[in-house]
Design a protein around this motif. Sequence first.
Motif, PDB file in Angstrom:
ATOM      1  N   THR A 209      -3.692  16.234  -3.904  1.00  0.00           N
ATOM      2  CA  THR A 209      -3.799  14.815  -4.269  1.00  0.00           C
ATOM      3  C   THR A 209      -5.100  14.170  -3.785  1.00  0.00           C
ATOM      4  OG1 THR A 209      -2.683  14.182  -2.212  1.00  0.00           O
ATOM      5  CG2 THR A 209      -1.289  14.460  -4.169  1.00  0.00           C
TER       6      THR A 209
ATOM      7  N   CYS B 136       6.240   6.235  -0.892  1.00  0.00           N
ATOM      8  CA  CYS B 136       6.073   7.038  -2.105  1.00  0.00           C
ATOM      9  C   CYS B 136       6.889   8.321  -2.005  1.00  0.00           C
ATOM     10  CB  CYS B 136       4.586   7.350  -2.221  1.00  0.00           C
ATOM     11  SG  CYS B 136       3.992   7.426  -3.885  1.00  0.00           S
TER      12      CYS B 136
ATOM     13  N   PRO C 219      -7.774   1.816  -3.244  1.00  0.00           N
ATOM     14  CA  PRO C 219      -8.049   2.386  -4.572  1.00  0.00           C
ATOM     15  C   PRO C 219      -9.507   2.146  -4.987  1.00  0.00           C
ATOM     16  CG  PRO C 219      -5.995   1.139  -4.576  1.00  0.00           C
ATOM     17  CD  PRO C 219      -6.636   0.920  -3.239  1.00  0.00           C
ATOM     18  N   GLN C 220     -10.118   3.198  -5.541  1.00  0.00           N
ATOM     19  CA  GLN C 220     -11.542   3.113  -5.936  1.00  0.00           C
ATOM     20  C   GLN C 220     -11.680   2.615  -7.360  1.00  0.00           C
ATOM     21  OE1 GLN C 220     -13.909   4.257  -3.509  1.00  0.00           O
ATOM     22  NE2 GLN C 220     -12.084   4.269  -2.247  1.00  0.00           N
ATOM     23  N   LYS C 221     -11.010   1.556  -7.727  1.00  0.00           N
ATOM     24  CA  LYS C 221     -11.059   1.124  -9.130  1.00  0.00           C
ATOM     25  C   LYS C 221     -12.116   0.062  -9.318  1.00  0.00           C
ATOM     26  CE  LYS C 221      -6.317   2.266 -10.313  1.00  0.00           C
ATOM     27  NZ  LYS C 221      -4.951   1.747 -10.497  1.00  0.00           N
TER      28      LYS C 221
ATOM     29  N   LYS D 142       0.033  10.738  -7.385  1.00  0.00           N
ATOM     30  CA  LYS D 142      -1.108  10.504  -8.286  1.00  0.00           C
ATOM     31  C   LYS D 142      -0.858   9.247  -9.122  1.00  0.00           C
ATOM     32  CE  LYS D 142      -2.937  15.194  -8.606  1.00  0.00           C
ATOM     33  NZ  LYS D 142      -2.909  16.468  -9.354  1.00  0.00           N
TER      34      LYS D 142
ATOM     35  N   LYS E 204       0.858  -1.200   0.000  1.00  0.00           N
ATOM     36  CA  LYS E 204       0.000   0.000   0.000  1.00  0.00           C
ATOM     37  C   LYS E 204       0.891   1.247   0.000  1.00  0.00           C
ATOM     38  CE  LYS E 204      -3.844  -2.366   0.914  1.00  0.00           C
ATOM     39  NZ  LYS E 204      -4.847  -2.658  -0.070  1.00  0.00           N
TER      40      LYS E 204
ATOM     41  N   ASN F  77      -1.363   6.216  -7.101  1.00  0.00           N
ATOM     42  CA  ASN F  77      -2.657   6.174  -6.408  1.00  0.00           C
ATOM     43  C   ASN F  77      -2.459   6.184  -4.882  1.00  0.00           C
ATOM     44  OD1 ASN F  77      -5.393   6.234  -6.382  1.00  0.00           O
ATOM     45  ND2 ASN F  77      -5.688   4.039  -6.776  1.00  0.00           N
ATOM     46  N   CYS F  78      -1.533   7.030  -4.438  1.00  0.00           N
ATOM     47  CA  CYS F  78      -1.188   7.095  -3.012  1.00  0.00           C
ATOM     48  C   CYS F  78      -2.155   8.035  -2.294  1.00  0.00           C
ATOM     49  CB  CYS F  78       0.249   7.600  -2.843  1.00  0.00           C
ATOM     50  SG  CYS F  78       0.696   7.811  -1.123  1.00  0.00           S
ATOM     51  N   ALA F  79      -2.889   7.500  -1.347  1.00  0.00           N
ATOM     52  CA  ALA F  79      -3.954   8.280  -0.708  1.00  0.00           C
ATOM     53  C   ALA F  79      -3.753   8.444   0.794  1.00  0.00           C
ATOM     54  CB  ALA F  79      -5.299   7.604  -0.989  1.00  0.00           C
TER      55      ALA F  79
ATOM     56  N   SER G  40      -8.437   4.116   2.407  1.00  0.00           N
ATOM     57  CA  SER G  40      -7.756   4.681   1.245  1.00  0.00           C
ATOM     58  C   SER G  40      -7.614   3.671   0.115  1.00  0.00           C
ATOM     59  CB  SER G  40      -6.353   5.149   1.644  1.00  0.00           C
ATOM     60  OG  SER G  40      -6.440   6.055   2.691  1.00  0.00           O
TER      61      SER G  40
END
Length: 315
Positions: free
Chosen positions: A273, A224, A313-315, A248, A203, A251-253, A311
């Motif tokens: 971000t 990251c 990823p919303q994929k 970005k 992650k 996809n680091c949230a 967090s």
Amino acid sequence: MISRIAKWVRLWALSTFATALFSSSAVAQDKLKVVVTIPDLADLVQEVGGERVAVTTICRGKENLHAVTPRPSHLVALSKADLFVQIGLSLETSFVPGLIEQCGNAKVKPGGAGFVNGSEGWSAIDVPRDLSRQGGDLHPQGNPHMNLDPRAGRHLVERIYAGLCRVDAASKPLYTERRDAYLTRLAVAEERWSKLGASWKGKPVVVYHQEYSYLIARYELAPCGAIESKPGIPPTPNHIAELVGRMKAANCATILTAIWSNGDQVERVAEATGARTVELPNMCGGIAGSETWIGMMDLVHRRLDEAIGMSAPQK
Ligand SMILES: [Zn+2]
């Protein structure tokens, strides 16, 4: 720093010494006097030493460890200490060398029986290849924030146990019993942390300062980058822009920050971000609920788990 401490010595000689000496209770004078740099060490010394020890702690949990101003009372405490415990790896460079030099207590100086370097025997990560100031000058011996590694409690307790036995051999049976009891409790906590951390592998996370690098390495999170350009060096606009691009792309949230971290810079990166900021203690007492080392690590694991879970990823 040295001249400021020399001034304290004079003040102390004039007035405070007698007060400090006679204000201690008879009970406290029977105890082993231990001075530690950070609250994490105070908790661990108390766990092993129990009723035998009276502990003085120099840093408070909310302070920026890299820029601590010691007080005259700390010098008085160190001058009378039986044992001094630090983390080492240059973590306490802003205040320990001056105090040690001025305290006039050979026992607690490096090499003395009452000196404990908690990171002795520890393999530091992030050891710089180049020691120029351009590389940042806060971590010249590698990453010193080993107190935030889930394996650190075990390591530090053994160093503290050895130090206590060295200066107070008569109490070794007590220290052995208390250390063993603590390690048993610690093993249960370590299992709890391992279970939580097992799902974090890969992650992506960003930090403000490299305080959580041991935690990141332990659970194979994907670092990251850091908002600071280098340890101790604030970011340039270019650095921020590069970091935002990298976050970005990955996809680091999640941004991990300590309570002392630069809020404005963190805010800018979070806004650019959409990442979530997670505030973590960087030593015991920094955040409510982190007063003990096990309690602090429980809180760190819980907050990290919540953040990483939210967090995804919303994929
Ligand atoms: Zn640092």
